[in-house]
Enzyme design. Structure first.
Site, PDB file in Angstrom:
ATOM      1  N   SER A 175       9.752  -1.790  -7.504  1.00 27.12           N
ATOM      2  CA  SER A 175       9.358  -0.801  -8.511  1.00 27.12           C
ATOM      3  C   SER A 175       9.386   0.591  -7.876  1.00 27.12           C
ATOM      4  CB  SER A 175       7.982  -1.145  -9.080  1.00 27.12           C
ATOM      5  OG  SER A 175       7.653  -0.289 -10.149  1.00 27.12           O
ATOM      6  N   THR A 176       8.240   1.263  -7.808  1.00 25.60           N
ATOM      7  CA  THR A 176       8.197   2.641  -7.305  1.00 25.60           C
ATOM      8  C   THR A 176       8.771   2.733  -5.890  1.00 25.60           C
ATOM      9  OG1 THR A 176       6.145   2.899  -8.557  1.00 25.60           O
ATOM     10  CG2 THR A 176       6.712   4.643  -6.991  1.00 25.60           C
ATOM     11  N   HIS A 201      12.045  -2.056 -11.854  1.00 22.44           N
ATOM     12  CA  HIS A 201      11.407  -1.485 -13.037  1.00 22.44           C
ATOM     13  C   HIS A 201      12.105  -0.175 -13.407  1.00 22.44           C
ATOM     14  CE1 HIS A 201       7.424  -3.711 -11.932  1.00 22.44           C
ATOM     15  NE2 HIS A 201       8.263  -4.490 -12.562  1.00 22.44           N
ATOM     16  N   MET A 294       4.267  -0.166  -7.204  1.00 22.57           N
ATOM     17  CA  MET A 294       2.878  -0.036  -7.620  1.00 22.57           C
ATOM     18  C   MET A 294       2.473  -1.257  -8.444  1.00 22.57           C
ATOM     19  SD  MET A 294       0.498   2.406  -7.419  1.00 22.57           S
ATOM     20  CE  MET A 294      -1.080   2.831  -8.175  1.00 22.57           C
ATOM     21  N   ASP A 297       3.039  -6.821 -10.101  1.00 18.71           N
ATOM     22  CA  ASP A 297       4.114  -7.607 -10.692  1.00 18.71           C
ATOM     23  C   ASP A 297       4.926  -8.288  -9.594  1.00 18.71           C
ATOM     24  OD1 ASP A 297       5.771  -8.695 -12.622  1.00 18.71           O
ATOM     25  OD2 ASP A 297       7.133  -6.973 -12.623  1.00 18.71           O
TER      26      ASP A 297
END
Length: 364
Positions: A175-176, A201, A294, A297
């Site tokens: 993600s991030t 994401h 972050m 997940d």
């Protein structure tokens, strides 16, 4: 009480600046210290009071967001959240911003802008908070796009025999900070690497442009996954934004399902969905990798892969931009090893070339 996150909003739309300022200022831990219609005006204000996070549009007068991002990351790295309209042409530009170091994307429509932004207030605030926690010193360097010419530019690549196609598969979630980390990882893999299925994401319409950028940089093929795509050596399939990606077994082959459904762990696509499907369809023939991001997940799904016999790896804290998802996976006991980003490619190749079991365990 911790200090508020200081935010600068840079957007040529007065409506966006007004609405975002109102929404973010309403959060007790966020303070909008200024707004600007373009990056040059923003720099004048920022030099007097530097923000913790910048909310940035891409297409603006005098200086575009990409140029501004590159200038920031070279001179004074600062977390950036992109706030951009979703168009096919704009998607390519926004992906370039992600490659330059942007932490997240907030998508805004061309119509109903005020109502959309008002409804997305919590999402914007969450993105700002996550960006404020990012460690930009851990961003991998940008990869230049050299010509990828070889004899293959004239000669067709040989067709893989069926028995070589689907022995092992790598499921990867991030993600991030993941756009830059994925670029570093995938550009390090040879065409002999096992097939990869990836959840990053990212909103709709951006994943196709992101995959195209990566395939231009990589030796392997990278593309946005389509329903029924086969998982093959030398190919990475990236989940389309807004849809879930599942790994399925089809006889001796692996393929993907691209499906609709509600968000899982607050995300669609969800890493947990991909990892659970890999646990059920591939078991010990799979490797699971959870990278910078972050939240949590993927943590439960990686534990399921681990329990099904897959080899599971987390990106280590020292190289993560945000050590959230890997931390949660480690806490659940679903991680065999934590490795720095620069060692993940080698781990994938070791998995591909090793026995049909976790590296270090006896083959069954």
């Amino acid at each position: 009480m911790s200090p508020s996150v200081k935010v600068m909003i840079v957007d040529d739309s007065a409506t966006v600046r007004q609405v975002l300022s109102s929404l973010l200022d309403a959060e007790p831990d966020i303070e909008v210290i200024g707004t600007a219609a373009d990056p040059l005006f923003a720099l004048e204000k920022m030099n007097r009071n530097w923000p913790d996070v910048i909310v940035l549009d891409v297409e603006m007068p005098r200086m575009d967001g990409i140029t501004f991002m590159k200038k920031l990351m070279a001179e004074r790295p600062t977390p950036v959240v992109i706030c951009s309209s979703l168009t096919e042409s704009g998607a390519q530009t926004t992906v370039q911003a992600l490659a330059a170091g942007a932490m997240d994307i907030i998508t805004k429509p061309h119509v109903g802008l005020r109502d959309f932004l008002t409804g997305a207030g919590k999402e914007v605030a969450a993105a700002v908070r996550a960006a404020a926690k990012a460690n930009l010193k851990r961003l991998p360097p940008m990869v230049a796009a050299p010509p990828k010419h070889s004899a293959d530019v004239v000669l067709a690549a040989p067709v893989q025999a069926m028995h070589q196609t689907t022995e092992k598969v790598v499921a990867l979630g991030t993600s991030t900070g993941g756009t830059q980390a994925l670029e570093m990882l995938l550009t390090s893999l040879p065409r002999t690497a096992p097939g990869l299925v990836v959840v990053q994401h990212m909103p709709e319409k951006f994943t196709a442009a992101f995959a195209q950028r990566l395939t231009n940089l990589c030796e392997i093929e990278v593309r946005e996954a389509r329903q029924g795509d086969r998982v093959l050596p030398g190919r990475a399939l990236i989940a389309p934004g807004g849809r879930h990606l599942l790994l399925q077994r089809n006889g001796a082959q692996y393929q993907v399902d691209v499906v609709d459904g509600p968000p899982v762990s607050r995300h669609r696509p969800s890493v947990n969905v991909l990892f659970r499907s890999a646990a059920r369809s591939a078991g010990r023939n799979a490797m699971g990798i959870i990278m910078t991001g972050m939240g949590d997940d993927g943590a439960c799904g990686l534990k399921e892969m681990h329990d099904a016999g897959a080899w599971t790896v987390a990106q280590d804290e020292a190289t993560c931009v945000v050590y959230g998802m890997p931390r949660e996976a480690v806490k659940l006991g679903g991680v065999d090893r934590s490795l720095p980003l620069q060692e993940l490619a080698g781990a994938i190749l070791a998995f591909a070339n090793g026995p049909r079991s976790r590296p270090g365990e006896p083959s069954v």
